[in-house]
Design a protein around this motif. Structure first.
Motif, PDB file in Angstrom:
ATOM      1  N   LYS A  37       2.771 -20.031 -15.607  1.00 57.99           N
ATOM      2  CA  LYS A  37       2.145 -20.279 -16.910  1.00 57.99           C
ATOM      3  C   LYS A  37       1.322 -19.086 -17.416  1.00 57.99           C
ATOM      4  O   LYS A  37       1.391 -18.713 -18.571  1.00 57.99           O
ATOM      5  N   LEU A  38       0.526 -18.497 -16.519  1.00 53.87           N
ATOM      6  CA  LEU A  38      -0.382 -17.432 -16.970  1.00 53.87           C
ATOM      7  C   LEU A  38       0.347 -16.099 -17.125  1.00 53.87           C
ATOM      8  O   LEU A  38       0.152 -15.379 -18.101  1.00 53.87           O
ATOM      9  N   MET A  39       1.219 -15.795 -16.155  1.00 55.82           N
ATOM     10  CA  MET A  39       1.820 -14.467 -16.124  1.00 55.82           C
ATOM     11  C   MET A  39       2.734 -14.168 -17.314  1.00 55.82           C
ATOM     12  O   MET A  39       2.561 -13.138 -17.956  1.00 55.82           O
ATOM     13  N   PRO A  40       3.678 -15.062 -17.637  1.00 58.22           N
ATOM     14  CA  PRO A  40       4.613 -14.672 -18.710  1.00 58.22           C
ATOM     15  C   PRO A  40       3.941 -14.327 -20.043  1.00 58.22           C
ATOM     16  O   PRO A  40       4.233 -13.265 -20.593  1.00 58.22           O
ATOM     17  N   PRO A  41       3.014 -15.166 -20.551  1.00 57.33           N
ATOM     18  CA  PRO A  41       2.403 -14.771 -21.830  1.00 57.33           C
ATOM     19  C   PRO A  41       1.546 -13.518 -21.723  1.00 57.33           C
ATOM     20  O   PRO A  41       1.538 -12.690 -22.646  1.00 57.33           O
ATOM     21  N   MET A  42       0.830 -13.349 -20.593  1.00 55.36           N
ATOM     22  CA  MET A  42      -0.003 -12.156 -20.429  1.00 55.36           C
ATOM     23  C   MET A  42       0.868 -10.897 -20.375  1.00 55.36           C
ATOM     24  O   MET A  42       0.550  -9.879 -20.981  1.00 55.36           O
ATOM     25  N   ALA A  43       1.974 -11.001 -19.632  1.00 56.73           N
ATOM     26  CA  ALA A  43       2.867  -9.848 -19.513  1.00 56.73           C
ATOM     27  C   ALA A  43       3.457  -9.510 -20.878  1.00 56.73           C
ATOM     28  O   ALA A  43       3.590  -8.350 -21.248  1.00 56.73           O
ATOM     29  N   LYS A  44       3.778 -10.551 -21.632  1.00 56.57           N
ATOM     30  CA  LYS A  44       4.356 -10.350 -22.951  1.00 56.57           C
ATOM     31  C   LYS A  44       3.353  -9.656 -23.867  1.00 56.57           C
ATOM     32  O   LYS A  44       3.682  -8.734 -24.604  1.00 56.57           O
ATOM     33  N   LEU A  45       2.103 -10.119 -23.779  1.00 60.26           N
ATOM     34  CA  LEU A  45       1.036  -9.544 -24.591  1.00 60.26           C
ATOM     35  C   LEU A  45       0.872  -8.059 -24.268  1.00 60.26           C
ATOM     36  O   LEU A  45       0.746  -7.220 -25.157  1.00 60.26           O
ATOM     37  N   ALA A  46       0.896  -7.750 -22.951  1.00 54.25           N
ATOM     38  CA  ALA A  46       0.704  -6.356 -22.549  1.00 54.25           C
ATOM     39  C   ALA A  46       1.880  -5.492 -22.978  1.00 54.25           C
ATOM     40  O   ALA A  46       1.755  -4.285 -23.122  1.00 54.25           O
ATOM     41  N   GLU A  47       3.036  -6.138 -23.179  1.00 51.35           N
ATOM     42  CA  GLU A  47       4.216  -5.386 -23.581  1.00 51.35           C
ATOM     43  C   GLU A  47       4.332  -5.271 -25.099  1.00 51.35           C
ATOM     44  O   GLU A  47       5.243  -4.640 -25.599  1.00 51.35           O
ATOM     45  N   GLN A  48       3.444  -5.950 -25.809  1.00 53.56           N
ATOM     46  CA  GLN A  48       3.483  -5.910 -27.265  1.00 53.56           C
ATOM     47  C   GLN A  48       3.317  -4.453 -27.704  1.00 53.56           C
ATOM     48  O   GLN A  48       2.460  -3.743 -27.197  1.00 53.56           O
TER      49      GLN A  48
ATOM     50  N   LEU B  47      -3.793 -12.451 -11.777  1.00 53.31           N
ATOM     51  CA  LEU B  47      -2.507 -11.793 -11.999  1.00 53.31           C
ATOM     52  C   LEU B  47      -2.045 -11.065 -10.742  1.00 53.31           C
ATOM     53  O   LEU B  47      -0.889 -11.143 -10.348  1.00 53.31           O
ATOM     54  N   TRP B  48      -2.993 -10.356 -10.091  1.00 50.07           N
ATOM     55  CA  TRP B  48      -2.622  -9.642  -8.867  1.00 50.07           C
ATOM     56  C   TRP B  48      -2.177 -10.611  -7.781  1.00 50.07           C
ATOM     57  O   TRP B  48      -1.301 -10.293  -6.980  1.00 50.07           O
ATOM     58  N   SER B  49      -2.780 -11.801  -7.723  1.00 46.54           N
ATOM     59  CA  SER B  49      -2.379 -12.735  -6.666  1.00 46.54           C
ATOM     60  C   SER B  49      -0.962 -13.242  -6.912  1.00 46.54           C
ATOM     61  O   SER B  49      -0.340 -13.803  -6.018  1.00 46.54           O
ATOM     62  N   ALA B  50      -0.452 -13.043  -8.134  1.00 41.83           N
ATOM     63  CA  ALA B  50       0.968 -13.316  -8.365  1.00 41.83           C
ATOM     64  C   ALA B  50       1.767 -12.016  -8.266  1.00 41.83           C
ATOM     65  O   ALA B  50       2.953 -11.979  -8.570  1.00 41.83           O
ATOM     66  N   GLY B  51       1.098 -10.915  -7.881  1.00 40.36           N
ATOM     67  CA  GLY B  51       1.801  -9.652  -7.664  1.00 40.36           C
ATOM     68  C   GLY B  51       2.006  -8.832  -8.915  1.00 40.36           C
ATOM     69  O   GLY B  51       2.868  -7.973  -8.963  1.00 40.36           O
ATOM     70  N   ILE B  52       1.203  -9.101  -9.948  1.00 43.96           N
ATOM     71  CA  ILE B  52       1.329  -8.335 -11.190  1.00 43.96           C
ATOM     72  C   ILE B  52       0.112  -7.424 -11.325  1.00 43.96           C
ATOM     73  O   ILE B  52      -1.012  -7.828 -11.017  1.00 43.96           O
ATOM     74  N   HIS B  53       0.356  -6.191 -11.782  1.00 40.99           N
ATOM     75  CA  HIS B  53      -0.723  -5.217 -11.924  1.00 40.99           C
ATOM     76  C   HIS B  53      -1.738  -5.699 -12.967  1.00 40.99           C
ATOM     77  O   HIS B  53      -1.586  -5.475 -14.162  1.00 40.99           O
ATOM     78  N   GLY B  54      -2.787  -6.383 -12.492  1.00 39.50           N
ATOM     79  CA  GLY B  54      -3.747  -7.031 -13.390  1.00 39.50           C
ATOM     80  C   GLY B  54      -4.462  -6.075 -14.322  1.00 39.50           C
ATOM     81  O   GLY B  54      -4.597  -6.338 -15.517  1.00 39.50           O
ATOM     82  N   VAL B  55      -4.926  -4.936 -13.772  1.00 40.21           N
ATOM     83  CA  VAL B  55      -5.695  -4.005 -14.601  1.00 40.21           C
ATOM     84  C   VAL B  55      -4.824  -3.431 -15.710  1.00 40.21           C
ATOM     85  O   VAL B  55      -5.255  -3.261 -16.848  1.00 40.21           O
ATOM     86  N   SER B  56      -3.568  -3.175 -15.384  1.00 40.78           N
ATOM     87  CA  SER B  56      -2.680  -2.600 -16.389  1.00 40.78           C
ATOM     88  C   SER B  56      -2.443  -3.589 -17.535  1.00 40.78           C
ATOM     89  O   SER B  56      -2.354  -3.201 -18.695  1.00 40.78           O
TER      90      SER B  56
ATOM     91  N   THR C 137       0.294  -7.377   3.472  1.00 44.26           N
ATOM     92  CA  THR C 137      -0.336  -8.438   4.282  1.00 44.26           C
ATOM     93  C   THR C 137       0.477  -9.727   4.279  1.00 44.26           C
ATOM     94  O   THR C 137       0.691 -10.263   5.367  1.00 44.26           O
ATOM     95  N   PRO C 138       1.014 -10.291   3.263  1.00 47.22           N
ATOM     96  CA  PRO C 138       0.711 -10.036   1.863  1.00 47.22           C
ATOM     97  C   PRO C 138      -0.427 -10.915   1.372  1.00 47.22           C
ATOM     98  O   PRO C 138      -0.697 -11.964   1.938  1.00 47.22           O
ATOM     99  N   ILE C 139      -1.058 -10.457   0.286  1.00 48.94           N
ATOM    100  CA  ILE C 139      -2.019 -11.312  -0.410  1.00 48.94           C
ATOM    101  C   ILE C 139      -1.275 -12.054  -1.523  1.00 48.94           C
ATOM    102  O   ILE C 139      -1.599 -13.175  -1.867  1.00 48.94           O
ATOM    103  N   VAL C 140      -0.249 -11.395  -2.050  1.00 51.13           N
ATOM    104  CA  VAL C 140       0.540 -11.975  -3.128  1.00 51.13           C
ATOM    105  C   VAL C 140       1.127 -13.323  -2.701  1.00 51.13           C
ATOM    106  O   VAL C 140       1.784 -13.411  -1.661  1.00 51.13           O
TER     107      VAL C 140
END
Lengths: 417, 102
Positions: free
Chosen positions: A11-22, A228-237, A324-327
């Motif tokens: 739920k959180l990742m797809p819209p956030m990723a889309k926003l960052a790709e805008q 985001l990072w816990s789902a393996g996505i570069h949160g800061v980016s 480790t993984p943390i993801v």
């Protein structure tokens, strides 16, 4: 915890990723990131002008104004440098000529800052609107310039040169009509109607900047980044593409206050706040986890700890996050999300109470955290101590979860043999 | 086989580069591997056989794919489990499989 991780991924990742790709946000991010070398080097002139050692500082004092000149021409012109890159990237994303896009963006931004006629000097452009305070205007004007260019190009309202004309000549003719349209619009709004566009945009974004400097404004990006990072996505980016203009505006206000000699800076949360005090060892404050791994009884964790300690000291933590993984690991994701929240609150309160200096220098992010924090605060040793306290706190938060996970791995390792 | 790795800043992939190089030497595979940041991706790409995307920037796959298809370079996303100091072998295998499929 597993339900939360599932929610983040679906739920959180797809819209956030889309926003960052805008494309507009991407252009803002690329434009601002391109200015970072100038800002990092420029802000160090601030430290040189007022070094943290009193004896040295007295010696430098007579030259301080001179040394600060290059700071003023780098950090102090942040928006001017960024606007070109924003226009360039946005034009490129539309497959328009990027050089023209950058140029028109730069021109639009400069033209809303009117020159003053000073006696004996001539026309002078005040630089106060060209730094961080003008960053949001720079963004808006770059969008304006490139969108005008796109509108006209899509409707074929440009002067097309016949084939065989050199590309650079054709390009400058193609830019004629967009340039004319942009300049006429700016003339009408800024000069004929005398609307101070710069001020209007600044006031529009002021609430956002104020919110970004509040405790909630600090916790929201911290939580989003670790989730985001816990789902393996570069949160800061992802989060940075939205938050960076705010962070840069806060940073610029702080550098200006510091250059003017004030001891207590106006803002707490420019980016170095997160970089040095929260993301110790990388997002999720994983340096303490790596330290715990070094003496682990699990062979795998011990090896991973050894391989990850040097990158960890330099705030690179992908080896730990994925290794480790943390993801998507329901045990370790808990301290990964919880730890930074606790240290963010503590650091915010410590700075609000002026127990620790507030950050205003942008140092390269691969420095070890205590050194980075020391530099970021213009040489406040208490900042380095706070970083060590934060490492101790996150170690305590990680410890029980680390032990739990270690036991699980030990069971697997012994069943392998 | 020339593999290009891309992540956000090119920092973490440079660690993975070492892991791949080490494994390639062990397996006596002829592998050349380089790490780049998102912004350098396009200029470097044309000299490589395959581009692998770091898992933390997988949300930008579409962007990378657009560029890569222009230069006819196949891409893949590195599995999270392979993205670390011990993932060299998995990455080499993944690159080979992608190239086989082309």
């Amino acid at each position: 915890m597993e339900a939360i991780l599932k929610w983040v991924e679906e739920k959180l990742m797809p819209p956030m990723a889309k926003l960052a790709e805008q494309r507009h946000l991407r252009a803002v991010r690329d434009g601002i990131v391109a200015t970072l070398p100038l800002i990092i080097v420029g802000s160090f002139f601030l430290i040189v002008a007022s070094p943290p050692i009193p004896a040295l500082s007295a010696k430098v004092q007579p030259y301080a104004a001179q040394i600060l000149l290059l700071y003023r021409l780098s950090v102090g012109l942040m928006a001017l440098y960024a606007v070109h890159g924003i226009g360039y990237s946005l034009a490129k994303s539309y497959n328009l000529d990027p050089v023209t896009g950058g140029l028109l963006a730069l021109a639009s931004f400069i033209m809303i800052n009117l020159p003053q006629n000073i006696e004996n000097i001539g026309f002078v452009l005040p630089i106060s609107g060209l730094g961080g305070a003008g960053l949001f205007s720079a963004i808006i004007m770059a969008f304006f310039a490139v969108e005008v260019m796109r509108f006209l190009t899509e409707r074929k309202i440009t002067i097309k040169m016949p084939e065989g004309v050199p590309e650079s000549v054709a390009r400058s003719f193609e830019a004629l009509i967009p340039a004319a349209v942009i300049m006429v619009i700016i003339y009408i709004v800024r000069i004929a109607l005398n609307i101070n566009i710069q001020e209007v945009i600044m006031n529009l974004f002021k609430p956002l900047v104020t919110a970004g400097d509040s405790l909630v404004g600090v916790l929201v990006p911290v939580l989003l980044i670790t989730l985001l990072w816990s789902a393996g996505i570069h949160g800061v980016s992802v989060v940075g593409s939205i938050a960076r203009p705010i962070w840069m505006t806060l940073l610029d206000a702080n550098t200006q206050a510091a250059a003017a000699g004030s001891k207590i800076l106006p803002h707490i949360a420019p980016e170095p706040f997160f970089q040095w005090f929260i993301w110790i060892g990388g997002s999720g404050a994983t340096l303490c986890l790596v330290l715990l791994m070094l003496t682990s009884r699990s062979k795998y964790l011990r090896n991973l700890g050894r391989a990850s300690i040097l990158p960890g000291i330099c705030n690179i933590n992908e080896p730990v996050v994925f290794g480790t993984p943390i993801v998507l690991n329901p045990i370790l994701a808990i301290p990964f999300i919880l730890g930074p929240v606790v240290t963010a609150i503590l650091t915010y309160l410590a700075m609000a109470a002026n127990l620790v200096g507030r950050p205003y220098i942008l140092a390269p992010w691969t420095l070890p955290a205590p050194i980075g924090a020391y530099l970021a605060t213009g040489g406040d040793w208490r900042a380095a101590v706070l970083v060590l306290i934060n490492i101790a706190i996150t170690t305590l938060i990680y410890f029980p979860f680390f032990k739990l996970y270690e036991r699980k791995l030990l069971e697997e390792e012994s069943s392998d043999n | 086989m020339k593999i290009l790795l891309v992540c956000s800043g090119g920092m973490s992939t440079s660690i993975v580069v070492k892991a791949v190089e080490k494994k390639a030497a062990e397996l006596k595979e002829d592998v050349y591997v380089e790490a780049v940041s998102t912004t350098q991706f396009e200029e470097k790409l044309k000299d490589f056989d395959v581009a692998l995307i770091a898992p933390q920037v997988r949300h930008r796959k579409q962007y990378f794919d657009e560029i890569a298809s222009k230069h006819h370079v196949p891409t893949g996303v590195i599995e999270p489990q392979a993205y670390g100091p011990f993932g060299g072998e998995k990455i080499i295998r993944q690159a080979k499989e992608i190239l086989k499929g082309v």
